[in-house]
Scaffold this active site. Structure first.
Site, short mmCIF file in Angstrom:
data_model
loop_
_atom_site.label_atom_id
_atom_site.label_comp_id
_atom_site.label_asym_id
_atom_site.label_seq_id
_atom_site.Cartn_x
_atom_site.Cartn_y
_atom_site.Cartn_z
N ASP A 169 0.85 -1.20 0.00
CA ASP A 169 0.00 0.00 0.00
C ASP A 169 0.88 1.25 0.00
OD1 ASP A 169 -2.25 1.84 0.63
OD2 ASP A 169 -3.33 0.00 1.07
N HIS A 216 -3.84 6.02 3.29
CA HIS A 216 -4.50 4.78 2.86
C HIS A 216 -3.82 3.55 3.48
CE1 HIS A 216 -5.90 1.77 -0.19
NE2 HIS A 216 -6.94 2.58 -0.31
N SER A 269 -11.46 -0.91 -0.69
CA SER A 269 -10.13 -0.86 -0.06
C SER A 269 -10.21 -1.18 1.42
CB SER A 269 -9.56 0.56 -0.15
OG SER A 269 -8.87 0.75 -1.34
#
Ligand SMILES: *[C@@H]1O[C@H](CO)[C@@H](O)[C@H](O)[C@H]1NC(C)=O
Ligand SMILES: *[C@@H]1O[C@H](CO)[C@@H](O)[C@H](O)[C@H]1NC(C)=O
Ligand SMILES: *[C@@H]1O[C@H](CO)[C@@H](O)[C@H](O)[C@H]1NC(C)=O
Ligand SMILES: *[C@@H]1O[C@H](CO)[C@@H](O)[C@H](O)[C@H]1NC(C)=O
Length: 749
Positions: A143, A214, A531
């Site tokens: 990520d 994220h 996600s």
């Protein structure tokens, strides 16, 4: 959706893809057939380097010598390398022995726009204690890196780092080795592809540190340590925990603020396989390529062969069909559902009545009584001319113009707040964006407000915001944005596989990245998207792996899928927000909502071996080279090609005329030695489903029994999609129910 993160992501993608480097040299990922490597080369790497030298057009400039053109030589994920090549060099490479095929290095898409309790995980019962909270399982997260200071990555109460761990804590800008500990056991970063594609770029944070948020959010969702007193400006308060709170985390930063490249992602997966992770979580996807060309598919095949469970997100392109990402038969593809939680507040009227509505206002407000002025259509600025200061206005959204109304009220700085009445189905999403004291009311509550205003000369009311309501019925629901199957790369396997919490998920967040504009900061953030669903499933897979270390990747996936729930907390069929709350189909939610406590003890499993996947590839008519590109094995056996892989779901395609499709499945007994099951089929209008034999009797553990399922399309049906399920119900030896969705469709593959 204009959630804070999607704003951030838009911003990033703006930065990410300007043509910084427009010369004719481009990075390509080149797949090679290692069986034709001449013996004189001691390693694949030296063979690749020599090949690159032999096709090189230029030898003068330092920056274009063959060795500097190599970006990565991969060892564990694919057979091949990535390199900076001119069109002529690529053509020359294509004629050399061993070349299989190549794909241009391109960008991927990120899938973002109190969940553990909603999933029934309990400190004292069920999967958490059975699996020892995922202790000693290593989850790799590919990520945007990690914010190591987050409390989710504290290592209190964790034992020594598992001895199988071979990875490192790579240092870099604002990231020294003390960032890692017994929770965050590894961190590394990959940006050679980014730099090859953008040679003049200076990477702003050249280290595993997360400058996006994220990666921190997904890693803490999968395996965050408990954090007491977590909340997002008072919303979703409580103890934050990852799905596998004792699992170890290894973070691979391959998604940069400056760009996301497949070559870097492949290098990250390559490293994760070498490092010894057990589970990989990857919340991004890649559009429209064949399985053998998709580096994520090929790399995850290698991972699967090593027993590494790969969880991926389905994408956020719903509700239209066939826009699914990661429709790869050997990974888990996860759809996003809602949780039983709403954020909002109340507006209490002068007569004492309290109205409940949606809000995610994060700022200050006064809870005293304000005069209330009914405006109706708030779109027009002139409507507020005669409204005095410190009043609360009431707006009625009659023709779907909520956005304009909110925007217009936002500009009225003299108001104390606003209440909107609307029948819009997406009030939750609107509530995320509003930056003034607001409540969004559904019609029923709105009517009570309107009547009150009419009934008194001077209506008043007071806000109570920042509240979290639990137990929302009906939940979960399939979100509108979650991508739908079938998979375009492999339509023969029903995708997505399963649904997990993905909507409005609270998790950890870097303290220096704004959670809302212009500059609100928090250690936690609430994000939505597949996600967020993917790391939930990765965490659950880690728990199951911890409880059953001997199980294959397919067995773990089967356990998760066959125990998933097709009903919501009101015991109705799970609804689909993308289709007016009609029942969700398996093309949207797969087998249903993930059910961790059941998944640890599924009774029977649909196992699949590497050979089964190879048989599938053979039946898809891939060439020998294409198959070898995926399997990375010199010898493979195409003597029994079959599209009918032993998968815990069924999808049959018909041309619209009467026909019969037959499937065979193998079930392995992982329950009591003596176990008897009977098949339960629900009737699907327009098609006839039969199972043979209808009863399976197991007399020992790990015994395997087969059955066939036939689906007969009667050609009378106008609808092009019919679905139901087959459930093996245990009648002796336990109470297991082993369920698979059955889909019949006349849609094109
Ligand atoms: C990169 O920088 C060099 C030296 O400043 C310059 O000559 C070259 O044109 C730049 N390349 C690109 C693609 O901007
Ligand atoms: C590592 O970084 C932290 C904070 O960023 C600092 O407190 C610590 O002293 C550093 N450790 C070493 C060994 O440099
Ligand atoms: C593979 O080729 C065979 C023979 O030409 C054909 O019958 C079959 O439909 C093809 N399979 C797929 C998946 O395209
Ligand atoms: C290929 O598999 C079949 C069974 O599926 C087996 O009979 C055959 O011996 C295998 N061939 C090779 C070369 O391994």
């Amino acid at each position: 959706m204009a959630t804070p993160l999607s704003l951030i992501l838009c911003f990033i993608s703006f930065l990410a893809f300007p043509p910084l480097f427009s010369a004719q040299y481009e990075t390509h990922i080149v797949y090679m057939d290692s069986t034709v490597k001449p013996k004189i080369f001691s390693s694949d790497h030296s063979w690749y380097t020599t090949l690159l030298g032999s096709v090189s057009e230029t030898t003068s400039s330092v920056s274009t010598t063959s060795s500097s053109k190599m970006v990565y030589a991969y060892t564990k994920s694919i057979n091949g390398f990535s390199a900076l090549l001119s069109p002529n060099e690529l053509e020359a490479l294509k004629t050399t022995p061993g070349y299989v095929h190549s794909v241009k290095d391109t960008s991927v898409k990120l899938h973002t726009t109190h969940s553990y309790k909603f999933l029934g995980l309990d400190l004292d019962h069920g999967l958490w204690p059975v699996s020892n909270y995922g202790n000693d399982v290593i989850i790799g997260v590919v990520d945007s890196g990690v914010w190591p200071e987050s409390k989710s990555f504290k290592d209190e109460g964790l034992g020594e780092i598992p001895t199988k761990w071979r990875g490192q804590c790579q240092t870099g800008k604002e990231f020294n080795s003390s960032a890692c500990n017994k929770k965050l056991i590894g961190a590394s970063y990959f940006n050679k592809g980014l730099l090859a594609n953008n040679p003049n770029l200076t990477v702003s944070m050249n280290s595993p540190r997360d400058t996006n948020g994220h990666g921190t959010h997904t890693a803490s969702t999968a395996a965050g340590s408990p954090v007491e007193g977590a909340s997002y400006y008072g919303y979703a308060p409580g103890t934050l925990r990852g799905m596998a709170p004792k699992a170890r985390l290894a973070v691979y930063k391959a998604l940069w603020d400056e760009g996301w490249y497949l070559s870097d992602i492949l290098a990250a997966i390559d490293q994760a396989i070498m490092d010894g992770v057990d589970v990989l979580s990857m919340s991004f996807g890649y559009d429209g390529v064949e399985l053998y060309e998709d580096p994520v598919a090929v790399a995850s095949f290698s991972a699967m062969k090593e027993g590494i469970f790969v969880s991926t997100s389905a994408g956020n392109e719903g509700p239209e069909l066939k826009l699914l990402h990661n429709g790869i038969p050997w990974v888990l593809t996860v759809a996003a559902g809602t949780v039983d939680r709403d954020f909002g507040g109340t507006f209490t009227l002068g007569n004492g009545k309290s109205l409940m509505g949606y809000s995610m206002y994060k700022g200050k407000y006064t809870s005293r009584k304000h005069s209330v002025v009914y405006i109706g259509n708030c779109e027009d600025d002139r409507a507020f001319k005669n409204v005095g200061s410190h009043k609360v206005v009431v707006c009625r959204d009659t023709h779907n113009n909520l956005n304009k109304q909110i925007f217009s009220v936002q500009n009225q700085k003299h108001l104390a707040g606003a209440v909107f009445i609307s029948d819009n189905e997406d009030l939750k999403t609107y509530s995320l964006r509003i930056s003034f004291p607001t409540l969004l009311l559904e019609l029923e509550e709105g009517q009570i407000l309107s009547q009150y205003i009419k009934s008194v000369p001077e209506p008043v009311g007071s806000f109570m915001l920042g509240r979290t309501f639990l137990g929302t019925k009906s939940s979960p629901k399939l979100t509108r944005y979650s991508s739908r199957g079938p998979s375009s790369t492999c339509p023969f396997v029903l995708k997505p596989d399963i649904m997990a919490p993905g909507d409005e998920i609270l998790a950890s967040w870097p303290s220096n990245i704004p959670v809302a504009y212009p500059s609100l900061f928090s250690d936690f953030n609430i994000l939505s998207g597949t996600s967020m669903a993917c790391p939930h499933a990765a965490g659950v897979a880690a728990l199951i792996k911890s409880a059953h270390p001997e199980w294959s990747v397919a067995a773990i996936r089967s356990a998760m899928m066959t125990t998933a729930s097709a009903v919501d907390n009101a015991m109705d069929a799970i609804k689909d927000m993308g289709f007016n709350d009609k029942p969700a189909s398996p093309l949207g939610m797969g087998s249903g909502h993930i059910n961790p406590n059941e998944a640890v003890d599924p009774g029977l499993i649909y196992d699949a071996s590497t050979e089964d996947y190879v048989n599938l590839l053979c039946a898809m008519n891939f060439t020998s080279r294409q198959i070898r590109a995926v399997t990375r094995s010199d010898s493979y056996n195409c003597s029994s090609p079959s599209l009918d892989i032993n998968y815990p779901s069924f999808i049959a395609y018909f041309d619209g005329v009467p026909a019969v499709k037959k499937f065979t499945r193998r079930l392995t007994n992982v329950g009591a030695e003596y176990s008897v099951y009977t098949a339960e089929l629900n009737q699907i209008p327009g098609i006839n489903v039969e199972v043979h034999p209808p009863r399976l009797e197991f007399t020992q553990q790990l015994e395997i029994k087969s059955y066939t399922l036939t689906i007969e399309w009667r050609g009378l049906l106008k609808h092009s999609l019919a679905y139901g399920s087959i459930t093996w119900v245990q009648i002796e030896g336990g109470k297991h129910r082993v369920s698979c969705p059955v889909v019949a469709t006349t849609f094109d593959k």
